[in-house]
Design a protein around this motif. Structure first.
Motif, PDB file in Angstrom:
ATOM      1  N   ARG A  79      -0.258  -4.104   1.311  1.00  0.00           N
ATOM      2  CA  ARG A  79      -0.305  -3.351   2.562  1.00  0.00           C
ATOM      3  C   ARG A  79       0.455  -2.041   2.421  1.00  0.00           C
ATOM      4  O   ARG A  79       1.376  -1.923   1.620  1.00  0.00           O
ATOM      5  CB  ARG A  79       0.292  -4.175   3.705  1.00  0.00           C
ATOM      6  N   LEU A  80       0.056  -1.066   3.216  1.00  0.00           N
ATOM      7  CA  LEU A  80       0.736   0.215   3.277  1.00  0.00           C
ATOM      8  C   LEU A  80       1.257   0.441   4.688  1.00  0.00           C
ATOM      9  O   LEU A  80       0.598   0.094   5.671  1.00  0.00           O
ATOM     10  CB  LEU A  80      -0.216   1.364   2.917  1.00  0.00           C
TER      11      LEU A  80
ATOM     12  N   ASP B 140      -4.325  -2.389   5.384  1.00  0.00           N
ATOM     13  CA  ASP B 140      -4.592  -3.382   4.346  1.00  0.00           C
ATOM     14  C   ASP B 140      -5.385  -2.702   3.227  1.00  0.00           C
ATOM     15  O   ASP B 140      -6.513  -2.243   3.447  1.00  0.00           O
ATOM     16  CB  ASP B 140      -5.395  -4.547   4.936  1.00  0.00           C
ATOM     17  N   THR B 141      -4.809  -2.625   2.012  1.00  0.00           N
ATOM     18  CA  THR B 141      -5.480  -1.918   0.916  1.00  0.00           C
ATOM     19  C   THR B 141      -6.563  -2.763   0.245  1.00  0.00           C
ATOM     20  O   THR B 141      -7.330  -2.250  -0.567  1.00  0.00           O
ATOM     21  CB  THR B 141      -4.471  -1.467  -0.150  1.00  0.00           C
ATOM     22  N   THR B 142      -6.633  -4.052   0.563  1.00  0.00           N
ATOM     23  CA  THR B 142      -7.703  -4.875  -0.007  1.00  0.00           C
ATOM     24  C   THR B 142      -9.002  -4.704   0.770  1.00  0.00           C
ATOM     25  O   THR B 142     -10.099  -4.792   0.208  1.00  0.00           O
ATOM     26  CB  THR B 142      -7.305  -6.361  -0.029  1.00  0.00           C
ATOM     27  N   THR B 143      -8.880  -4.461   2.084  1.00  0.00           N
ATOM     28  CA  THR B 143     -10.068  -4.240   2.913  1.00  0.00           C
ATOM     29  C   THR B 143     -10.251  -2.770   3.278  1.00  0.00           C
ATOM     30  O   THR B 143     -11.286  -2.387   3.821  1.00  0.00           O
ATOM     31  CB  THR B 143      -9.961  -5.051   4.215  1.00  0.00           C
ATOM     32  N   ASN B 144      -9.219  -1.954   2.958  1.00  0.00           N
ATOM     33  CA  ASN B 144      -9.229  -0.524   3.322  1.00  0.00           C
ATOM     34  C   ASN B 144      -9.394  -0.313   4.827  1.00  0.00           C
ATOM     35  O   ASN B 144     -10.085   0.608   5.269  1.00  0.00           O
ATOM     36  CB  ASN B 144     -10.318   0.239   2.561  1.00  0.00           C
TER      37      ASN B 144
ATOM     38  N   VAL C 282       3.736   9.912  -2.085  1.00  0.00           N
ATOM     39  CA  VAL C 282       3.153   9.157  -3.191  1.00  0.00           C
ATOM     40  C   VAL C 282       3.906   7.846  -3.336  1.00  0.00           C
ATOM     41  O   VAL C 282       5.111   7.771  -3.091  1.00  0.00           O
ATOM     42  CB  VAL C 282       3.216   9.974  -4.511  1.00  0.00           C
ATOM     43  N   VAL C 283       3.194   6.800  -3.723  1.00  0.00           N
ATOM     44  CA  VAL C 283       3.816   5.518  -4.027  1.00  0.00           C
ATOM     45  C   VAL C 283       3.001   4.869  -5.143  1.00  0.00           C
ATOM     46  O   VAL C 283       1.787   5.071  -5.242  1.00  0.00           O
ATOM     47  CB  VAL C 283       3.892   4.613  -2.780  1.00  0.00           C
ATOM     48  N   TYR C 284       3.686   4.110  -6.000  1.00  0.00           N
ATOM     49  CA  TYR C 284       3.030   3.480  -7.152  1.00  0.00           C
ATOM     50  C   TYR C 284       3.217   1.976  -7.084  1.00  0.00           C
ATOM     51  O   TYR C 284       4.321   1.483  -6.810  1.00  0.00           O
ATOM     52  CB  TYR C 284       3.628   4.021  -8.450  1.00  0.00           C
ATOM     53  N   CYS C 285       2.131   1.223  -7.308  1.00  0.00           N
ATOM     54  CA  CYS C 285       2.170  -0.230  -7.360  1.00  0.00           C
ATOM     55  C   CYS C 285       2.092  -0.663  -8.821  1.00  0.00           C
ATOM     56  O   CYS C 285       1.020  -0.577  -9.429  1.00  0.00           O
ATOM     57  CB  CYS C 285       1.007  -0.831  -6.570  1.00  0.00           C
ATOM     58  N   PRO C 286       3.202  -1.124  -9.432  1.00  0.00           N
ATOM     59  CA  PRO C 286       3.174  -1.470 -10.855  1.00  0.00           C
ATOM     60  C   PRO C 286       2.322  -2.697 -11.169  1.00  0.00           C
ATOM     61  O   PRO C 286       1.764  -2.798 -12.262  1.00  0.00           O
ATOM     62  CB  PRO C 286       4.655  -1.713 -11.189  1.00  0.00           C
TER      63      PRO C 286
END
Length: 300
Positions: free
Chosen positions: A57-58, A72-76, A269-273
């Motif tokens: 999530r963002l 929700d970044t999985t469903t955009n 900006v954000v990064y998901c490792p």
């Protein structure tokens, strides 16, 4: 050209949250944008801050529409949105499914719950136009534009330490805006602050003493930044239209993405490792058609 001042040596000890990916050598592939315009919004978005939450999530701040939204970044798709008593600038996650949001025009910090739908909690008055905010070790680190300073305060928003001038009385900042914290193993946390007025990145100790300053012509008008591991930062160059990588040990700044990848006026900006994905918000001048989306990139 790179200029370093106030240098201080730090041992090369791996960070606790070290990313295994060396992003300085990475290529990025473009994924579909995430639309975030709310049904009740009456203006184009001004997405000037975002944070990566658990569960893909963002959390985003929208200055133009006085709101914080949960996506929700999985469903955009947007999950929830809450209206604030002013335009939010930066936000940071807190323990207990909460977040803190700066309201510069109102000179306040708004606390919100992020459990389920985003909801308002208490709001606290501060003594200036607060912009950047970050949580570290039960403290809030906050940058102010008027007057320009960086402040360490407790969770009751009581000031513990402040940095605004050097030993000669010269101002340390012109327009400090965003900040982040890195923590190297067995060493105190270190603060990094962007100053778009001077196009510099300033490194501070946790007691807000200046340790080092980074500047390079490839970076102009820096806004948001994000720690991605041991001595690695991602930077938004708003006026230079790029996302850059800063190696804080060597001081080397390299471009990761630019206009060719669709980066124009990046603000956060954000990064998901875990998924090797980067999320970027852009606010270019006179390009409202791209302001209502979060750009998504994956390490190729």
């Amino acid at each position: 050209m790179q200029i370093f001042v106030h240098q201080q040596f730090f041992c090369d000890i791996p960070a606790l949250n070290q990313s295994r990916t060396d992003l300085s050598q990475s290529l990025f592939s473009k994924l579909p944008d995430i639309p975030v315009e709310g049904s009740t919004d009456n203006r184009d978005c001004f997405l000037n801050s975002l944070a990566l939450m658990p569960g893909d999530r963002l959390l985003l701040a929208d200055f133009n529409n006085n709101s914080v939204m949960h996506v929700d970044t999985t469903t955009n798709k947007m999950v929830s949105q809450v209206k604030l008593p002013g335009g939010p600038w930066d936000l940071c996650l807190l323990p207990g499914d909460r977040a803190a949001v700066t309201l510069p025009k109102e000179k306040k910090i708004q606390f919100v719950s992020t459990q389920g739908n985003v909801t308002l909690q208490k709001v606290v008055k501060v003594d200036g136009k607060c912009h950047g905010i970050y949580f570290c070790d039960d403290n809030l680190i906050v940058s102010f534009s008027f007057p320009p300073k960086v402040v360490l305060m407790n969770m009751k928003v009581k000031v513990k330490k402040s940095a605004d001038k050097d030993s000669s009385g010269k101002p340390l900042f012109l327009y400090p805006e965003y900040l982040t914290v890195t923590r190297e193993s067995q060493t105190p946390p270190v603060i990094y602050v962007t100053d778009w007025g001077t196009s510099t990145i300033t490194k501070l100790s946790i007691s807000v003493e200046v340790l080092q300053t980074y500047i390079d012509p490839i970076l102009r008008s820096p806004r948001g930044l994000a720690a991605v591991g041991d001595n690695q930062l991602l930077l938004c160059g708003r006026a230079s239209d790029n996302i850059l990588f800063l190696d804080t040990f060597t001081g080397e700044i390299t471009q990761l993405m630019g206009k060719k990848e669709g980066i124009e006026g990046p603000y956060s900006v954000v990064y998901c490792p875990l998924k090797e994905m980067t999320f970027v918000t852009c606010i270019p001048d006179n390009r409202p058609e791209i302001e209502n989306f979060v750009k998504v990139f994956k390490v190729a």
